[in-house]
Design an enzyme around this catalytic site. Structure first.
Site, PDB file in Angstrom:
ATOM      1  N   ASP A 134       0.748  -1.277  -0.084  1.00 34.78           N
ATOM      2  CA  ASP A 134      -0.148  -0.049  -0.199  1.00 34.78           C
ATOM      3  C   ASP A 134       1.009   1.415   0.159  1.00 34.78           C
ATOM      4  OD1 ASP A 134      -2.371   1.409   0.065  1.00 34.78           O
ATOM      5  OD2 ASP A 134      -2.335   1.438   2.096  1.00 34.78           O
ATOM      6  N   CYS A 188     -20.028 -14.594  -4.434  1.00 35.44           N
ATOM      7  CA  CYS A 188     -20.897 -14.035  -3.581  1.00 35.44           C
ATOM      8  C   CYS A 188     -22.247 -14.556  -4.016  1.00 35.44           C
ATOM      9  CB  CYS A 188     -20.937 -12.385  -4.076  1.00 35.44           C
ATOM     10  SG  CYS A 188     -19.501 -11.845  -3.165  1.00 35.44           S
ATOM     11  N   CYS A 198     -25.090  -1.176   4.577  1.00 37.62           N
ATOM     12  CA  CYS A 198     -24.388  -0.127   4.684  1.00 37.62           C
ATOM     13  C   CYS A 198     -25.324   1.131   5.041  1.00 37.62           C
ATOM     14  CB  CYS A 198     -23.847   0.303   3.236  1.00 37.62           C
ATOM     15  SG  CYS A 198     -22.881   1.719   3.204  1.00 37.62           S
ATOM     16  N   CYS A 214     -18.495   6.501   2.119  1.00 34.90           N
ATOM     17  CA  CYS A 214     -18.069   5.227   3.111  1.00 34.90           C
ATOM     18  C   CYS A 214     -17.687   5.930   4.484  1.00 34.90           C
ATOM     19  CB  CYS A 214     -16.880   4.745   2.267  1.00 34.90           C
ATOM     20  SG  CYS A 214     -16.291   3.334   3.466  1.00 34.90           S
ATOM     21  N   CYS A 241     -14.623   1.215   9.450  1.00 32.43           N
ATOM     22  CA  CYS A 241     -16.011   0.600   9.675  1.00 32.43           C
ATOM     23  C   CYS A 241     -15.758  -0.811   9.178  1.00 32.43           C
ATOM     24  CB  CYS A 241     -16.831   1.549   8.870  1.00 32.43           C
ATOM     25  SG  CYS A 241     -18.663   0.744   8.821  1.00 32.43           S
ATOM     26  N   CYS A 244     -19.855  -3.794   6.278  1.00 24.43           N
ATOM     27  CA  CYS A 244     -20.022  -4.529   5.193  1.00 24.43           C
ATOM     28  C   CYS A 244     -19.308  -5.729   5.429  1.00 24.43           C
ATOM     29  CB  CYS A 244     -19.509  -4.028   3.968  1.00 24.43           C
ATOM     30  SG  CYS A 244     -17.963  -3.431   3.824  1.00 24.43           S
ATOM     31  N   CYS A 248     -21.036 -10.391   6.185  1.00 31.05           N
ATOM     32  CA  CYS A 248     -20.806 -11.206   5.162  1.00 31.05           C
ATOM     33  C   CYS A 248     -20.617 -12.625   5.608  1.00 31.05           C
ATOM     34  CB  CYS A 248     -19.336 -10.928   4.602  1.00 31.05           C
ATOM     35  SG  CYS A 248     -19.018 -12.162   3.286  1.00 31.05           S
TER      36      CYS A 248
END
Length: 315
Positions: A134, A188, A198, A214, A241, A244, A248
Protein backbone atom coordinates in the site's frame (compact mmCIF):
# COMPACT_ATOMS: atom_id res chain seq x y z
CA UNK A 1 15.68 -20.81 -15.08
CA UNK A 2 12.84 -23.15 -14.12
CA UNK A 3 9.59 -21.16 -13.63
CA UNK A 4 7.76 -24.10 -12.04
CA UNK A 5 10.51 -24.84 -9.51
CA UNK A 6 10.83 -21.14 -8.66
CA UNK A 7 7.07 -20.82 -8.20
CA UNK A 8 6.97 -23.79 -5.82
CA UNK A 9 9.93 -22.60 -3.74
CA UNK A 10 8.81 -18.98 -3.46
CA UNK A 11 5.27 -19.96 -2.50
CA UNK A 12 6.64 -22.31 0.16
CA UNK A 13 8.92 -19.57 1.50
CA UNK A 14 6.03 -17.10 1.66
CA UNK A 15 4.02 -19.53 3.79
CA UNK A 16 7.07 -20.16 5.98
CA UNK A 17 7.33 -16.40 6.58
CA UNK A 18 3.77 -16.38 7.89
CA UNK A 19 1.74 -15.31 4.88
CA UNK A 20 -1.49 -17.27 4.49
CA UNK A 21 -1.55 -17.39 0.68
CA UNK A 22 0.82 -16.55 -2.15
CA UNK A 23 -0.34 -16.29 -5.76
CA UNK A 24 1.29 -15.42 -9.07
CA UNK A 25 -0.13 -13.27 -11.87
CA UNK A 26 1.25 -12.28 -15.24
CA UNK A 27 2.16 -8.60 -15.42
CA UNK A 28 0.02 -6.85 -17.99
CA UNK A 29 -2.03 -3.75 -18.62
CA UNK A 30 -5.20 -3.77 -16.51
CA UNK A 31 -7.55 -2.56 -19.22
CA UNK A 32 -10.88 -3.31 -17.50
CA UNK A 33 -9.68 -2.00 -14.14
CA UNK A 34 -8.40 1.14 -15.88
CA UNK A 35 -11.87 1.76 -17.33
CA UNK A 36 -13.55 1.25 -13.95
CA UNK A 37 -11.02 3.45 -12.13
CA UNK A 38 -11.40 6.24 -14.67
CA UNK A 39 -15.18 6.15 -14.30
CA UNK A 40 -14.90 6.07 -10.48
CA UNK A 41 -12.66 9.13 -10.47
CA UNK A 42 -14.81 10.97 -13.00
CA UNK A 43 -17.84 10.47 -10.74
CA UNK A 44 -15.98 12.00 -7.80
CA UNK A 45 -16.28 8.80 -5.77
CA UNK A 46 -12.83 9.42 -4.28
CA UNK A 47 -14.07 12.47 -2.33
CA UNK A 48 -11.16 14.69 -1.33
CA UNK A 49 -8.57 11.94 -1.86
CA UNK A 50 -6.97 13.86 -4.71
CA UNK A 51 -3.92 11.61 -4.61
CA UNK A 52 -6.07 8.87 -6.19
CA UNK A 53 -5.94 10.87 -9.43
CA UNK A 54 -2.14 10.82 -9.50
CA UNK A 55 -0.02 8.32 -11.44
CA UNK A 56 -2.99 6.76 -13.23
CA UNK A 57 -0.70 5.02 -15.75
CA UNK A 58 1.31 3.38 -12.97
CA UNK A 59 -1.83 2.07 -11.27
CA UNK A 60 -2.89 0.12 -14.33
CA UNK A 61 0.45 -0.82 -15.92
CA UNK A 62 3.07 -2.55 -13.71
CA UNK A 63 5.83 -1.98 -16.26
CA UNK A 64 5.64 1.71 -15.31
CA UNK A 65 6.75 0.71 -11.80
CA UNK A 66 9.26 -2.01 -12.71
CA UNK A 67 10.88 -1.95 -16.12
CA UNK A 68 10.39 -5.24 -17.94
CA UNK A 69 7.95 -6.53 -15.31
CA UNK A 70 6.73 -10.04 -16.06
CA UNK A 71 5.08 -11.14 -12.81
CA UNK A 72 3.21 -9.99 -9.73
CA UNK A 73 3.59 -12.10 -6.60
CA UNK A 74 0.59 -11.38 -4.36
CA UNK A 75 0.63 -12.35 -0.67
CA UNK A 76 -2.05 -12.07 2.01
CA UNK A 77 -2.25 -12.58 5.78
CA UNK A 78 -5.42 -12.75 7.86
CA UNK A 79 -6.36 -10.54 10.79
CA UNK A 80 -9.51 -12.18 12.11
CA UNK A 81 -9.13 -12.78 15.87
CA UNK A 82 -11.51 -14.06 18.53
CA UNK A 83 -10.47 -11.21 20.84
CA UNK A 84 -12.02 -8.68 18.46
CA UNK A 85 -15.29 -10.53 18.23
CA UNK A 86 -15.55 -10.97 21.98
CA UNK A 87 -14.85 -7.28 22.50
CA UNK A 88 -17.40 -6.12 19.91
CA UNK A 89 -20.05 -8.38 21.41
CA UNK A 90 -19.61 -7.21 25.00
CA UNK A 91 -18.56 -3.56 24.81
CA UNK A 92 -21.12 -1.03 23.46
CA UNK A 93 -18.56 1.76 23.06
CA UNK A 94 -17.15 3.78 20.14
CA UNK A 95 -15.33 1.39 17.84
CA UNK A 96 -12.13 1.27 15.82
CA UNK A 97 -12.13 -0.92 12.72
CA UNK A 98 -10.60 -4.32 13.50
CA UNK A 99 -7.75 -3.93 11.01
CA UNK A 100 -6.39 -0.97 13.02
CA UNK A 101 -6.51 -2.47 16.52
CA UNK A 102 -3.11 -4.14 16.22
CA UNK A 103 0.25 -3.09 14.84
CA UNK A 104 0.21 -1.21 11.53
CA UNK A 105 0.50 -4.02 8.98
CA UNK A 106 2.54 -1.93 6.55
CA UNK A 107 5.79 -2.32 8.48
CA UNK A 108 5.14 -5.95 9.31
CA UNK A 109 4.42 -6.88 5.69
CA UNK A 110 7.31 -4.83 4.35
CA UNK A 111 9.83 -6.64 6.55
CA UNK A 112 8.49 -10.07 5.57
CA UNK A 113 8.39 -9.14 1.89
CA UNK A 114 12.00 -7.97 2.07
CA UNK A 115 12.91 -11.45 3.27
CA UNK A 116 10.90 -13.00 0.45
CA UNK A 117 12.53 -10.71 -2.13
CA UNK A 118 16.05 -11.62 -0.92
CA UNK A 119 15.10 -15.28 -1.01
CA UNK A 120 13.91 -14.82 -4.60
CA UNK A 121 17.21 -13.18 -5.57
CA UNK A 122 19.21 -15.97 -3.94
CA UNK A 123 17.07 -18.59 -5.67
CA UNK A 124 17.01 -17.13 -9.18
CA UNK A 125 19.97 -14.78 -9.34
CA UNK A 126 19.56 -11.68 -11.46
CA UNK A 127 16.13 -10.36 -10.44
CA UNK A 128 14.92 -6.80 -10.78
CA UNK A 129 11.82 -5.84 -8.85
CA UNK A 130 10.15 -3.94 -6.04
CA UNK A 131 7.97 -4.74 -3.06
CA UNK A 132 4.76 -2.88 -2.31
CA UNK A 133 2.58 -2.66 0.79
CA UNK A 134 0.00 0.00 0.00
CA UNK A 135 3.02 2.24 -0.59
CA UNK A 136 2.71 3.08 -4.30
CA UNK A 137 -0.01 3.34 -6.96
CA UNK A 138 -0.70 -0.41 -7.16
CA UNK A 139 -4.17 -1.94 -7.51
CA UNK A 140 -3.66 -4.56 -4.80
CA UNK A 141 -7.10 -6.14 -5.06
CA UNK A 142 -6.96 -6.44 -8.84
CA UNK A 143 -3.62 -8.24 -8.70
CA UNK A 144 -4.77 -10.36 -5.79
CA UNK A 145 -7.72 -11.53 -7.87
CA UNK A 146 -5.59 -12.28 -10.93
CA UNK A 147 -3.11 -14.16 -8.73
CA UNK A 148 -5.86 -16.48 -7.47
CA UNK A 149 -6.03 -15.05 -3.94
CA UNK A 150 -9.74 -14.32 -4.17
CA UNK A 151 -12.59 -12.67 -6.00
CA UNK A 152 -13.90 -9.10 -5.74
CA UNK A 153 -16.93 -9.05 -3.46
CA UNK A 154 -19.95 -6.82 -3.89
CA UNK A 155 -18.45 -4.43 -1.32
CA UNK A 156 -15.37 -4.18 -3.61
CA UNK A 157 -13.18 -6.10 -1.12
CA UNK A 158 -10.94 -8.95 -2.22
CA UNK A 159 -12.21 -12.10 -0.52
CA UNK A 160 -11.75 -15.86 -0.56
CA UNK A 161 -13.37 -18.93 0.97
CA UNK A 162 -10.68 -19.40 3.62
CA UNK A 163 -10.24 -15.91 5.07
CA UNK A 164 -13.29 -14.03 3.81
CA UNK A 165 -12.04 -10.45 3.46
CA UNK A 166 -10.28 -10.28 6.84
CA UNK A 167 -6.77 -10.03 5.39
CA UNK A 168 -4.07 -7.61 4.28
CA UNK A 169 -2.40 -7.62 0.86
CA UNK A 170 1.15 -7.02 -0.35
CA UNK A 171 3.04 -7.82 -3.54
CA UNK A 172 6.32 -8.06 -5.38
CA UNK A 173 6.54 -6.91 -8.99
CA UNK A 174 9.38 -8.81 -10.68
CA UNK A 175 10.98 -9.06 -14.12
CA UNK A 176 11.05 -12.89 -14.13
CA UNK A 177 8.29 -15.33 -15.17
CA UNK A 178 6.50 -17.90 -13.00
CA UNK A 179 3.71 -20.42 -13.41
CA UNK A 180 0.68 -18.18 -13.09
CA UNK A 181 -2.45 -18.94 -11.07
CA UNK A 182 -5.98 -18.74 -12.44
CA UNK A 183 -8.29 -16.09 -10.94
CA UNK A 184 -10.76 -17.47 -8.40
CA UNK A 185 -14.39 -17.55 -9.45
CA UNK A 186 -17.00 -15.33 -7.78
CA UNK A 187 -18.76 -16.90 -4.81
CA UNK A 188 -21.00 -14.04 -3.64
CA UNK A 189 -23.94 -15.43 -5.60
CA UNK A 190 -27.20 -13.57 -5.03
CA UNK A 191 -26.24 -12.39 -1.53
CA UNK A 192 -26.61 -8.62 -1.00
CA UNK A 193 -26.06 -8.40 2.76
CA UNK A 194 -23.15 -5.97 2.48
CA UNK A 195 -25.14 -3.66 0.21
CA UNK A 196 -28.23 -3.81 2.41
CA UNK A 197 -26.31 -3.20 5.65
CA UNK A 198 -24.38 -0.07 4.63
CA UNK A 199 -26.02 2.83 6.53
CA UNK A 200 -24.78 5.50 4.10
CA UNK A 201 -25.69 3.55 0.92
CA UNK A 202 -22.05 3.83 -0.12
CA UNK A 203 -22.21 0.54 -2.07
CA UNK A 204 -24.13 1.95 -5.02
CA UNK A 205 -24.08 -1.32 -6.96
CA UNK A 206 -22.13 -4.59 -6.79
CA UNK A 207 -18.37 -3.88 -6.79
CA UNK A 208 -18.88 -0.12 -6.98
CA UNK A 209 -18.42 1.95 -3.81
CA UNK A 210 -18.88 5.69 -3.55
CA UNK A 211 -15.86 6.33 -1.38
CA UNK A 212 -17.04 9.82 -0.46
CA UNK A 213 -19.98 8.26 1.46
CA UNK A 214 -18.10 5.34 3.05
CA UNK A 215 -17.80 5.54 6.84
CA UNK A 216 -14.12 4.61 6.60
CA UNK A 217 -13.57 7.64 4.38
CA UNK A 218 -15.64 9.90 6.62
CA UNK A 219 -13.74 8.94 9.78
CA UNK A 220 -10.21 8.69 8.34
CA UNK A 221 -9.79 10.77 5.19
CA UNK A 222 -12.26 13.63 5.79
CA UNK A 223 -10.18 16.34 7.46
CA UNK A 224 -12.96 18.90 7.75
CA UNK A 225 -16.28 19.41 9.51
CA UNK A 226 -18.46 16.30 9.38
CA UNK A 227 -21.60 16.89 7.27
CA UNK A 228 -24.70 16.75 9.48
CA UNK A 229 -26.42 14.16 7.29
CA UNK A 230 -23.69 11.61 8.05
CA UNK A 231 -23.29 12.05 11.81
CA UNK A 232 -26.07 9.71 12.90
CA UNK A 233 -25.13 7.20 10.22
CA UNK A 234 -21.63 6.83 11.70
CA UNK A 235 -23.26 4.95 14.56
CA UNK A 236 -20.56 3.61 16.90
CA UNK A 237 -17.66 4.01 14.45
CA UNK A 238 -14.92 6.52 15.24
CA UNK A 239 -12.16 5.10 13.02
CA UNK A 240 -12.99 3.00 9.98
CA UNK A 241 -15.97 0.67 9.66
CA UNK A 242 -16.51 -3.10 9.55
CA UNK A 243 -20.24 -3.24 8.82
CA UNK A 244 -20.08 -4.64 5.30
CA UNK A 245 -17.52 -7.22 6.41
CA UNK A 246 -19.24 -8.20 9.65
CA UNK A 247 -22.44 -9.19 7.83
CA UNK A 248 -20.68 -11.23 5.12
CA UNK A 249 -21.36 -14.98 5.45
CA UNK A 250 -17.84 -15.82 4.26
CA UNK A 251 -16.33 -13.69 7.02
CA UNK A 252 -18.41 -15.32 9.71
CA UNK A 253 -16.83 -18.73 9.02
CA UNK A 254 -13.33 -17.64 7.97
CA UNK A 255 -10.14 -18.86 9.64
CA UNK A 256 -8.44 -16.90 12.38
CA UNK A 257 -5.18 -15.09 11.71
CA UNK A 258 -1.77 -16.21 12.98
CA UNK A 259 0.32 -13.00 13.02
CA UNK A 260 0.59 -12.11 16.72
CA UNK A 261 1.44 -8.47 15.93
CA UNK A 262 -1.89 -8.05 14.16
CA UNK A 263 -3.87 -9.02 17.26
CA UNK A 264 -5.73 -6.18 19.01
CA UNK A 265 -3.69 -4.34 21.64
CA UNK A 266 -5.08 -4.01 25.15
CA UNK A 267 -4.41 -0.26 25.22
CA UNK A 268 -6.55 0.14 22.09
CA UNK A 269 -9.42 -1.97 23.39
CA UNK A 270 -9.25 -0.58 26.90
CA UNK A 271 -8.25 3.11 26.93
CA UNK A 272 -7.77 5.39 29.96
CA UNK A 273 -10.74 5.44 32.33
CA UNK A 274 -12.66 8.20 30.54
CA UNK A 275 -14.31 8.90 27.22
CA UNK A 276 -12.30 8.55 24.02
CA UNK A 277 -13.14 12.14 23.16
CA UNK A 278 -11.33 13.29 26.31
CA UNK A 279 -7.92 11.73 25.70
CA UNK A 280 -5.08 14.19 25.28
CA UNK A 281 -2.84 14.41 22.24
CA UNK A 282 -0.02 12.84 24.25
CA UNK A 283 -2.26 9.93 25.27
CA UNK A 284 -3.38 9.53 21.67
CA UNK A 285 0.24 9.25 20.52
CA UNK A 286 1.08 6.74 23.28
CA UNK A 287 -1.99 4.54 22.80
CA UNK A 288 -1.71 4.41 19.02
CA UNK A 289 2.07 4.23 18.66
CA UNK A 290 2.77 2.05 15.61
CA UNK A 291 -0.95 1.96 14.73
CA UNK A 292 -2.83 2.90 11.59
CA UNK A 293 -5.09 5.08 13.76
CA UNK A 294 -2.38 7.74 13.78
CA UNK A 295 -3.49 8.50 10.23
CA UNK A 296 -6.59 10.23 11.59
CA UNK A 297 -4.57 12.57 13.88
CA UNK A 298 -5.74 13.47 17.38
CA UNK A 299 -7.93 16.37 16.24
CA UNK A 300 -10.12 14.38 13.87
CA UNK A 301 -10.12 11.25 16.02
CA UNK A 302 -11.61 13.29 18.87
CA UNK A 303 -14.19 14.75 16.48
CA UNK A 304 -15.25 11.22 15.47
CA UNK A 305 -15.26 10.00 19.07
CA UNK A 306 -17.61 12.80 20.12
CA UNK A 307 -20.05 11.89 17.32
CA UNK A 308 -19.95 8.17 18.19
CA UNK A 309 -20.46 8.93 21.90
CA UNK A 310 -23.49 11.07 21.07
CA UNK A 311 -24.92 8.28 18.92
CA UNK A 312 -24.42 5.81 21.79
CA UNK A 313 -25.81 8.25 24.41
CA UNK A 314 -22.56 8.14 26.37
CA UNK A 315 -22.55 11.01 28.89
Amino acid sequence: MDPLKNTIHIRAKALELGFDRCGFAQARMLDEDARRLEEWLKNGSHGNMGWMENHFDKRVDPTKLVSGAKSIVSVIAGYRFAENEEYDKNHPVPKISKYARGRDYHKLFKNRLKHLFRFTQDLIGDVNGRIFVDSAPVLDRAWGRLAGNGWIGKNSMLMNKTHGSWFFIGEMILDVPFVFDAPETDHCGTCTRCIDACPTDAIVEPQKVDGSKCISYLTIEMKETMPEEFKEQLGEWMFGCDICQDVCPWNQKSEYGSYEDLKPRDQVLYPPDRKWSEITEEEFDDIFEGSAVRRATHKWFVRNAKIAEQNLDIE
